[in-house]
Scaffold this motif. Structure first.
Motif, PDB file in Angstrom:
ATOM      1  N   ASP A   1     -12.414  27.424 -32.637  1.00 23.31           N
ATOM      2  CA  ASP A   1     -10.956  27.287 -33.307  1.00 23.31           C
ATOM      3  C   ASP A   1     -11.110  26.762 -34.576  1.00 23.31           C
ATOM      4  O   ASP A   1     -12.346  26.380 -35.105  1.00 23.31           O
ATOM      5  CB  ASP A   1     -10.042  26.229 -32.507  1.00 23.31           C
ATOM      6  CG  ASP A   1     -10.934  25.107 -32.409  1.00 23.31           C
ATOM      7  OD1 ASP A   1     -11.734  25.117 -31.763  1.00 23.31           O
ATOM      8  OD2 ASP A   1     -10.405  23.906 -32.944  1.00 23.31           O
ATOM      9  N   VAL A   2     -10.209  27.284 -35.581  1.00 24.51           N
ATOM     10  CA  VAL A   2     -10.189  27.131 -37.072  1.00 24.51           C
ATOM     11  C   VAL A   2      -9.170  25.887 -37.290  1.00 24.51           C
ATOM     12  O   VAL A   2      -8.004  26.256 -36.911  1.00 24.51           O
ATOM     13  CB  VAL A   2     -10.115  28.230 -37.684  1.00 24.51           C
ATOM     14  CG1 VAL A   2      -9.779  28.064 -39.519  1.00 24.51           C
ATOM     15  CG2 VAL A   2     -11.124  29.456 -37.529  1.00 24.51           C
ATOM     16  N   GLN A   3      -9.446  24.619 -37.936  1.00 20.96           N
ATOM     17  CA  GLN A   3      -8.772  23.777 -38.213  1.00 20.96           C
ATOM     18  C   GLN A   3      -8.899  23.374 -39.732  1.00 20.96           C
ATOM     19  O   GLN A   3     -10.093  22.987 -40.075  1.00 20.96           O
ATOM     20  CB  GLN A   3      -8.881  22.753 -37.302  1.00 20.96           C
ATOM     21  CG  GLN A   3      -8.313  22.727 -35.773  1.00 20.96           C
ATOM     22  CD  GLN A   3      -8.386  21.684 -35.046  1.00 20.96           C
ATOM     23  OE1 GLN A   3      -7.890  20.743 -35.561  1.00 20.96           O
ATOM     24  NE2 GLN A   3      -8.856  21.798 -34.060  1.00 20.96           N
ATOM     25  N   ILE A   4      -7.887  23.497 -40.591  1.00 18.82           N
ATOM     26  CA  ILE A   4      -7.988  23.142 -42.061  1.00 18.82           C
ATOM     27  C   ILE A   4      -6.998  22.178 -42.469  1.00 18.82           C
ATOM     28  O   ILE A   4      -5.944  22.115 -42.051  1.00 18.82           O
ATOM     29  CB  ILE A   4      -7.600  24.630 -42.792  1.00 18.82           C
ATOM     30  CG1 ILE A   4      -8.631  25.692 -42.367  1.00 18.82           C
ATOM     31  CG2 ILE A   4      -7.689  24.186 -44.299  1.00 18.82           C
ATOM     32  CD1 ILE A   4      -7.963  27.047 -42.760  1.00 18.82           C
ATOM     33  N   MET A   5      -7.775  21.188 -43.233  1.00 16.27           N
ATOM     34  CA  MET A   5      -6.965  20.051 -43.714  1.00 16.27           C
ATOM     35  C   MET A   5      -6.707  20.340 -45.228  1.00 16.27           C
ATOM     36  O   MET A   5      -7.548  20.717 -46.018  1.00 16.27           O
ATOM     37  CB  MET A   5      -7.663  18.800 -43.874  1.00 16.27           C
ATOM     38  CG  MET A   5      -7.020  17.524 -44.424  1.00 16.27           C
ATOM     39  SD  MET A   5      -8.281  16.160 -44.678  1.00 16.27           S
ATOM     40  CE  MET A   5      -8.372  15.738 -43.176  1.00 16.27           C
ATOM     41  N   VAL A   6      -5.401  20.394 -45.580  1.00 18.38           N
ATOM     42  CA  VAL A   6      -4.840  20.623 -46.975  1.00 18.38           C
ATOM     43  C   VAL A   6      -4.391  19.185 -47.574  1.00 18.38           C
ATOM     44  O   VAL A   6      -4.049  18.380 -46.977  1.00 18.38           O
ATOM     45  CB  VAL A   6      -3.872  21.651 -47.060  1.00 18.38           C
ATOM     46  CG1 VAL A   6      -4.306  22.882 -46.766  1.00 18.38           C
ATOM     47  CG2 VAL A   6      -2.525  21.241 -46.579  1.00 18.38           C
ATOM     48  N   ARG A   7      -4.643  19.049 -48.865  1.00 15.71           N
ATOM     49  CA  ARG A   7      -4.244  17.774 -49.453  1.00 15.71           C
ATOM     50  C   ARG A   7      -2.672  17.859 -49.352  1.00 15.71           C
ATOM     51  O   ARG A   7      -2.068  18.327 -49.063  1.00 15.71           O
ATOM     52  CB  ARG A   7      -4.644  17.687 -50.847  1.00 15.71           C
ATOM     53  CG  ARG A   7      -3.763  18.892 -51.677  1.00 15.71           C
ATOM     54  CD  ARG A   7      -4.149  18.789 -53.249  1.00 15.71           C
ATOM     55  NE  ARG A   7      -3.774  19.771 -54.037  1.00 15.71           N
ATOM     56  CZ  ARG A   7      -4.007  19.870 -55.357  1.00 15.71           C
ATOM     57  NH1 ARG A   7      -4.633  18.962 -56.157  1.00 15.71           N
ATOM     58  NH2 ARG A   7      -3.297  21.094 -55.940  1.00 15.71           N
ATOM     59  N   LYS A   8      -2.033  16.284 -49.172  1.00 18.44           N
ATOM     60  CA  LYS A   8      -0.912  15.960 -48.945  1.00 18.44           C
ATOM     61  C   LYS A   8       0.254  16.662 -49.809  1.00 18.44           C
ATOM     62  O   LYS A   8       1.190  17.317 -49.192  1.00 18.44           O
ATOM     63  CB  LYS A   8      -0.677  14.592 -49.110  1.00 18.44           C
ATOM     64  CG  LYS A   8       0.818  14.142 -48.620  1.00 18.44           C
ATOM     65  CD  LYS A   8       0.642  12.590 -48.695  1.00 18.44           C
ATOM     66  CE  LYS A   8       2.360  11.995 -48.482  1.00 18.44           C
ATOM     67  NZ  LYS A   8       3.356  12.726 -49.285  1.00 18.44           N
ATOM     68  N   SER A   9      -0.120  16.971 -50.904  1.00 20.34           N
ATOM     69  CA  SER A   9       0.870  17.461 -51.846  1.00 20.34           C
ATOM     70  C   SER A   9       1.223  19.115 -51.529  1.00 20.34           C
ATOM     71  O   SER A   9       2.104  19.549 -51.637  1.00 20.34           O
ATOM     72  CB  SER A   9       0.666  17.401 -53.307  1.00 20.34           C
ATOM     73  OG  SER A   9      -0.553  17.930 -53.529  1.00 20.34           O
ATOM     74  N   ASP A  10      -0.189  19.700 -51.097  1.00 21.04           N
ATOM     75  CA  ASP A  10       0.110  21.109 -50.799  1.00 21.04           C
ATOM     76  C   ASP A  10       0.857  21.412 -49.509  1.00 21.04           C
ATOM     77  O   ASP A  10       1.459  22.086 -49.420  1.00 21.04           O
ATOM     78  CB  ASP A  10      -1.368  21.669 -50.438  1.00 21.04           C
ATOM     79  CG  ASP A  10      -2.218  21.702 -52.044  1.00 21.04           C
ATOM     80  OD1 ASP A  10      -1.387  21.941 -52.996  1.00 21.04           O
ATOM     81  OD2 ASP A  10      -3.372  21.579 -51.969  1.00 21.04           O
ATOM     82  N   MET A  11       0.539  20.318 -48.456  1.00 20.44           N
ATOM     83  CA  MET A  11       1.492  20.295 -47.479  1.00 20.44           C
ATOM     84  C   MET A  11       2.711  20.076 -47.705  1.00 20.44           C
ATOM     85  O   MET A  11       3.852  20.865 -46.905  1.00 20.44           O
ATOM     86  CB  MET A  11       0.736  19.372 -46.275  1.00 20.44           C
ATOM     87  CG  MET A  11       1.438  19.188 -45.001  1.00 20.44           C
ATOM     88  SD  MET A  11       1.656  20.912 -44.153  1.00 20.44           S
ATOM     89  CE  MET A  11       0.023  20.997 -43.341  1.00 20.44           C
ATOM     90  N   ASP A  12       3.283  19.274 -48.741  1.00 20.55           N
ATOM     91  CA  ASP A  12       4.567  19.076 -48.864  1.00 20.55           C
ATOM     92  C   ASP A  12       5.131  20.174 -49.282  1.00 20.55           C
ATOM     93  O   ASP A  12       6.463  20.171 -49.205  1.00 20.55           O
ATOM     94  CB  ASP A  12       4.569  17.948 -49.959  1.00 20.55           C
ATOM     95  CG  ASP A  12       4.083  16.296 -49.472  1.00 20.55           C
ATOM     96  OD1 ASP A  12       4.256  16.188 -48.299  1.00 20.55           O
ATOM     97  OD2 ASP A  12       3.952  15.571 -50.370  1.00 20.55           O
ATOM     98  N   LYS A  13       4.458  21.224 -50.085  1.00 21.99           N
ATOM     99  CA  LYS A  13       4.928  22.279 -50.789  1.00 21.99           C
ATOM    100  C   LYS A  13       5.402  23.326 -49.443  1.00 21.99           C
ATOM    101  O   LYS A  13       6.466  23.935 -49.317  1.00 21.99           O
ATOM    102  CB  LYS A  13       4.220  22.827 -51.717  1.00 21.99           C
ATOM    103  CG  LYS A  13       4.600  24.242 -52.223  1.00 21.99           C
ATOM    104  CD  LYS A  13       5.915  24.176 -52.933  1.00 21.99           C
ATOM    105  CE  LYS A  13       6.127  25.541 -53.433  1.00 21.99           C
ATOM    106  NZ  LYS A  13       7.502  25.523 -54.096  1.00 21.99           N
TER     107      LYS A  13
END
Length: 490
Positions: free
Chosen positions: A227-239
């Motif tokens: 499986d592929v699991q990716i963490m994005v920075r908080k501000s990118d997730m907020d967008k």
């Protein structure tokens, strides 16, 4: 005795009387002229930034990666070119599988607008095998929700507003605790989502830092999670969330160039010596860890490229200054530090017969700040204060101190801890200065651009000067008394 004049970086002659006072000490048989040459070489012809550029040009250096093997070869070549002896790799263990992260990584929103992300994926996890584009869809929270939407999940990026639940962490050899009903339900749902043909899971970091970690255990080249699991920075997730909640069609694309290497992978420390003149079997160790985490954007520059390169440059300075220490000064670049101090622990395990001959272990692993001193025993205080006195005279804007503790530190997050655990004095150099280590520690910001050259000049020079002084004292550095357990029964 004649004391060589030393000029600082601006060319001002430093008053020789300060050096004379520092050198006239009963604690060491070091040569004052040699100390002066060490400081002169370190201040005025320092090459620590060249060492760091050479290392970071390779990139980050995860234990078990091809990049780490390249870095080991680089370090071996440097030590040999300086004229050190006993230059070699020393195996401490194996990993069942290796892992390489390539230089090409993409993470972005392509609709409703183009937004580039900062992101990471854990080491020893599967890549995307090319660019994968897909719609963003919120993760179902129950099996009923999953059953209702499972036909829509294929080739999508499944969005979690917080990190998805993971199975409990278990130490090697431990039996996993029984799962609660809630944990069983979460695990069942997670497996259903991962098995539905999605591109992968996307979740946010807690803040603007994307911290990379990972686990090599229980994985092989042939058998590992896909499986592929990716963490994005908080501000990118907020967008992402703002656009999804506004009912805008959000499309994301990611490309993770991540590959497993067939194991087992042998892991090594890099070792090199300046052999002592009359006590070669007694040793002062100067060290840093060569491995790093490898998240996209990171070069492993400050954790711990700086510590590795201050050790490398200290070796060059000592050889250029024609230092002849009474004891051997051994330079060791550890690996496996990030996964559990494995390189230093392996050295302690494999060299039990010489540990009584190790006078001190100096470890630089706090980023790009300068070496501001040491923490140790009261019995060591006068020796260290004499060792750092010439440095305080030469670098008055970067003062050092010795802080007394009742005991040598136990535990700790770096390789000095492996030695203190067995009674060998290990010192984590006090990192002092303006750098914010938390900003770079295991994150996408661990890059050479944030290295502070003047601090690294001081640190590499200090490593050279202090290790030379300790290698020339009449006796080895004082230790804590060994604890003797009384016989049972009284």
């Amino acid at each position: 005795m004649m004391i060589a004049m030393i000029r600082n970086i601006s060319g001002r002659v430093l008053a020789p009387m300060f050096f004379m006072a520092a050198f006239q000490c009963v604690w060491s048989q070091s040569d004052p002229a040699t100390v002066a040459r060490i400081i002169n070489e370190g201040k005025n012809r320092n090459q620590v930034m060249k060492q760091l550029r050479d290392l970071t040009n390779i990139g980050p250096r995860l234990t078990s990666s091809s990049n780490l093997e390249k870095a080991e070869k680089l370090a071996l070549g440097k030590f040999k070119s300086f004229g050190l002896s006993n230059v070699h790799l020393e195996k401490w263990g194996e990993y069942p599988v290796g892992f390489d992260r390539g230089k090409s990584h993409t993470g972005r929103m392509v609709s409703p607008e183009m937004v580039n992300f900062e992101f990471t994926a854990q080491s020893w996890t599967e890549g995307t095998h090319g660019l994968k584009r897909g719609s963003a869809i919120y993760a179902p929270t129950t099996m009923a929700e999953f059953d209702a939407m499972k036909d829509k999940l294929k080739s999508t990026w499944v969005i979690y507003k917080a990190a998805p639940p993971r199975p409990p962490r278990v130490r090697p050899g431990e039996t996993p605790p029984p799962l609660t009903d809630e944990q069983k339900a979460a695990a069942t749902l997670r497996e259903a989502i991962l098995g539905s043909g999605i591109n992968g899971i996307v979740y946010p970091s807690r803040n603007e830092l994307c911290v990379t970690g990972g686990n090599y255990r229980d994985k092989t080249f042939e058998h590992h999670p896909m499986d592929v699991q990716i963490m994005v920075r908080k501000s990118d997730m907020d967008k992402i969330v703002a656009d999804m909640d506004a009912q805008k069609p959000v499309v994301l694309e990611f490309s993770l160039d991540q590959k497993f290497r067939k194991g087992p992978i042998s892991n090594y420390n890099v070792v090199a010596d300046i052999t002592g003149t009359d006590k070669p079997d007694e040793v002062v160790i100067v060290s840093g860890h060569l491995d790093s985490w490898d998240g996209p954007g990171s070069q492993g520059a400050l954790d711990n490229g700086t510590g590795s390169c201050t050790a490398i440059e200290a070796a060059r300075i000592l050889m250029a200054a024609k230092a002849k220490p009474r004891r051997t000064i051994r330079f060791i670049l550890w690996t496996g530090e990030e996964q559990g101090l494995f390189g230093s622990a392996g050295y302690v395990r494999d060299h039990k017969d010489i540990l009584d001959k190790v006078s001190a272990v100096l470890v630089d692993d706090g980023g790009t700040n300068y070496q501001g001193g040491y923490n140790g025993l009261a019995s060591q205080k006068d020796i260290f204060e004499a060792a750092i006195a010439p440095m305080n005279a030469a670098f008055p804007d970067m003062p050092e101190k010795f802080v007394v503790s009742e005991r040598m530190p136990r535990g700790g997050g770096s390789d000095h801890a492996s030695f203190n655990a067995v009674g060998v004095p290990g010192f984590f150099t006090m990192e002092t200065g303006r750098s914010d280590y938390n900003f770079v520690h295991h994150t996408q910001h661990d890059r050479i651009e944030l290295a502070i050259p003047e601090y690294l000049v001081q640190s590499s020079t200090n490593h050279a000067a202090v290790s030379y002084y300790l290698a020339c004292t009449p006796g080895m550095l004082p230790r804590e008394p060994k604890v003797v357990t009384p016989p049972a029964g009284g």
